[in-house]
Scaffold this motif. Structure first.
Motif, mmCIF file in Angstrom:
data_model
loop_
_atom_site.group_PDB
_atom_site.id
_atom_site.type_symbol
_atom_site.label_atom_id
_atom_site.label_comp_id
_atom_site.label_asym_id
_atom_site.label_seq_id
_atom_site.Cartn_x
_atom_site.Cartn_y
_atom_site.Cartn_z
ATOM 1 N N GLU A 198 -20.283 33.964 1.461
ATOM 2 C CA GLU A 198 -20.954 34.264 2.734
ATOM 3 C C GLU A 198 -20.804 33.101 3.710
ATOM 4 N N ILE A 199 -20.905 31.879 3.185
ATOM 5 C CA ILE A 199 -20.737 30.700 4.035
ATOM 6 C C ILE A 199 -19.324 30.663 4.600
ATOM 7 N N ASP A 200 -18.357 30.890 3.744
ATOM 8 C CA ASP A 200 -16.967 30.899 4.218
ATOM 9 C C ASP A 200 -16.787 31.911 5.335
ATOM 10 N N GLU A 201 -17.410 33.068 5.155
ATOM 11 C CA GLU A 201 -17.270 34.138 6.144
ATOM 12 C C GLU A 201 -17.880 33.727 7.494
ATOM 13 N N LEU A 202 -19.057 33.089 7.431
ATOM 14 C CA LEU A 202 -19.718 32.653 8.666
ATOM 15 C C LEU A 202 -18.900 31.593 9.402
ATOM 16 N N VAL A 231 -19.421 18.883 10.815
ATOM 17 C CA VAL A 231 -20.449 19.243 9.839
ATOM 18 C C VAL A 231 -21.296 20.341 10.463
ATOM 19 N N PHE A 232 -21.377 21.436 9.786
ATOM 20 C CA PHE A 232 -22.156 22.563 10.274
ATOM 21 C C PHE A 232 -23.408 22.739 9.434
ATOM 22 N N SER A 233 -24.398 23.356 10.034
ATOM 23 C CA SER A 233 -25.552 23.803 9.281
ATOM 24 C C SER A 233 -25.832 25.255 9.663
ATOM 25 N N ILE A 234 -26.394 25.972 8.753
ATOM 26 C CA ILE A 234 -26.663 27.389 8.988
ATOM 27 C C ILE A 234 -28.156 27.619 8.821
ATOM 28 N N ASP A 235 -28.791 28.262 9.803
ATOM 29 C CA ASP A 235 -30.239 28.450 9.693
ATOM 30 C C ASP A 235 -30.563 29.786 9.016
ATOM 31 N N SER A 245 -14.305 24.470 3.245
ATOM 32 C CA SER A 245 -15.680 24.127 3.615
ATOM 33 C C SER A 245 -16.427 23.807 2.326
ATOM 34 N N PHE A 246 -17.219 22.762 2.384
ATOM 35 C CA PHE A 246 -17.931 22.280 1.202
ATOM 36 C C PHE A 246 -19.417 22.368 1.426
ATOM 37 N N ARG A 247 -20.091 23.033 0.554
ATOM 38 C CA ARG A 247 -21.540 23.068 0.634
ATOM 39 C C ARG A 247 -22.106 21.781 0.033
ATOM 40 N N VAL A 248 -23.264 21.380 0.486
ATOM 41 C CA VAL A 248 -23.873 20.169 -0.068
ATOM 42 C C VAL A 248 -25.146 20.531 -0.807
ATOM 43 N N LYS A 249 -25.529 19.683 -1.759
ATOM 44 C CA LYS A 249 -26.732 20.017 -2.517
ATOM 45 C C LYS A 249 -27.927 19.159 -2.123
ATOM 46 N N LYS A 250 -27.687 18.043 -1.465
ATOM 47 C CA LYS A 250 -28.795 17.146 -1.163
ATOM 48 C C LYS A 250 -28.426 16.292 0.041
ATOM 49 N N ASP A 297 -31.531 32.500 10.123
ATOM 50 C CA ASP A 297 -30.993 33.686 10.800
ATOM 51 C C ASP A 297 -29.468 33.720 10.769
ATOM 52 N N LYS A 298 -28.901 32.840 9.961
ATOM 53 C CA LYS A 298 -27.453 32.734 9.794
ATOM 54 C C LYS A 298 -26.743 32.306 11.077
ATOM 55 N N ARG A 299 -27.470 31.593 11.938
ATOM 56 C CA ARG A 299 -26.827 30.995 13.105
ATOM 57 C C ARG A 299 -26.162 29.699 12.662
ATOM 58 N N VAL A 300 -25.001 29.431 13.246
ATOM 59 C CA VAL A 300 -24.253 28.235 12.863
ATOM 60 C C VAL A 300 -24.500 27.126 13.881
ATOM 61 N N PHE A 301 -24.921 25.977 13.408
ATOM 62 C CA PHE A 301 -25.142 24.800 14.249
ATOM 63 C C PHE A 301 -24.081 23.766 13.915
ATOM 64 N N ILE A 302 -23.582 23.107 14.939
ATOM 65 C CA ILE A 302 -22.740 21.945 14.646
ATOM 66 C C ILE A 302 -23.646 20.730 14.704
ATOM 67 N N VAL A 303 -23.759 20.015 13.617
ATOM 68 C CA VAL A 303 -24.765 18.957 13.531
ATOM 69 C C VAL A 303 -24.172 17.554 13.435
#
Lengths: 122, 135
Positions: free
Chosen positions: A9-13, B91-95, B38-43, B97-103
């Motif tokens: 889902e993240i990749d898609e967004l 670096v992005f963040s997603i809230d 894209s890499f998700r972060v855990k902390k 509501d699934k809005r994408v922020f560039i942070v």
């Protein structure tokens, strides 16, 4: 508040943002004599950046240490839309942060990227 | 994309960039070296204010990194991508509501490549306002 999105889902967004991204890469020395179009697949990527526009000016932002390396070599900047060479006078370093801007108003002499898309931060 | 007025603590930040070199892909997939990951972060944690720059360090979640590759590459990497080339990437963040922020902008990594530091976009915009008369 923790989101619980699946990685897919993240990749898609993030798909729409791929086109703003650029990579900084260099050609291995051993390939310098090969025509540029044949070298493209051999670029070694060592940094990233992205296009954005602010107050009507379009920039690439990246890390300062990335462009410091870049201007010393024939670094090629690539995006999904094309590529161009970075030259020192295009670079505006931040005074106190590891950041630098590449001012694309200087791009007209380096036309390999003839169009690009940018994040609008205005 | 939205530029936030202040940097949130990033619990779901996403680094995006070209972190892989060709050596990290199996030979038949060498062309995929230009894929963007894209890499998700855990902390993440907020660091002290340094030279008026607020920075946030981000720990990679390596198991998720391995899974979170671009379509078509998943499952074909023989090891996790090297985040070297991610420097300078967004670096992005997603809230919620699934809005994408560039942070922020990724600027450095530690020796073990487990922590990346980002400078917030608010800092970037502050500087752009300072120099906007010059460009």
């Amino acid at each position: 508040l923790q989101l619980n999105l699946r990685n897919s889902e993240i990749d898609e967004l993030l798909v729409p943002y791929r086109r703003y991204l650029v990579g900084f890469g260099r050609y291995p020395e051993r390939l310098k004599k090969i025509p540029i179009e044949q070298r493209f697949d051999a670029i070694e990527i060592y940094g990233s950046g992205f296009f954005f526009r602010f107050h009507g000016v379009t920039f690439i932002i990246t890390a300062k240490h990335v462009v410091e390396d870049a201007v010393k070599t024939d670094t090629c900047i690539i995006s999904e839309l094309g590529s161009f060479l970075l030259v020192p006078y295009m670079v505006i370093p931040f005074p106190s942060d590891d950041l630098a801007l590449v001012n694309l108003s200087e791009l007209s002499n380096y036309q390999e990227i003839t169009r690009f898309e940018f994040l609008n931060l205005e | 994309v939205i530029a936030p007025s202040s940097l949130p603590l990033i619990h779901d930040a996403i680094f995006m960039g070209y972190p892989s070199s060709k050596n990290e892909l199996v030979p038949r997939d060498r062309r995929n070296a230009f894929r963007i990951y894209s890499f998700r972060v855990k902390k993440s944690e907020r660091l002290s204010v340094e030279n008026s720059s607020l920075r946030t360090s981000i720990c990679f979640d390596y198991p998720k990194m391995a899974a979170n590759t671009s379509p078509g590459v998943q499952g074909r990497l023989h090891r996790t991508p090297n985040p070297n080339g991610i420097s300078g990437g967004p670096v992005f963040s997603i809230d919620i509501d699934k809005r994408v922020f560039i942070v922020g902008v990724a600027i450095e990594r530690d020796e073990r490549q487990t922590i990346l530091t980002a400078t917030p976009m608010t800092r970037v915009i502050e500087y752009l306002n300072d120099i906007s008369m010059l460009v």
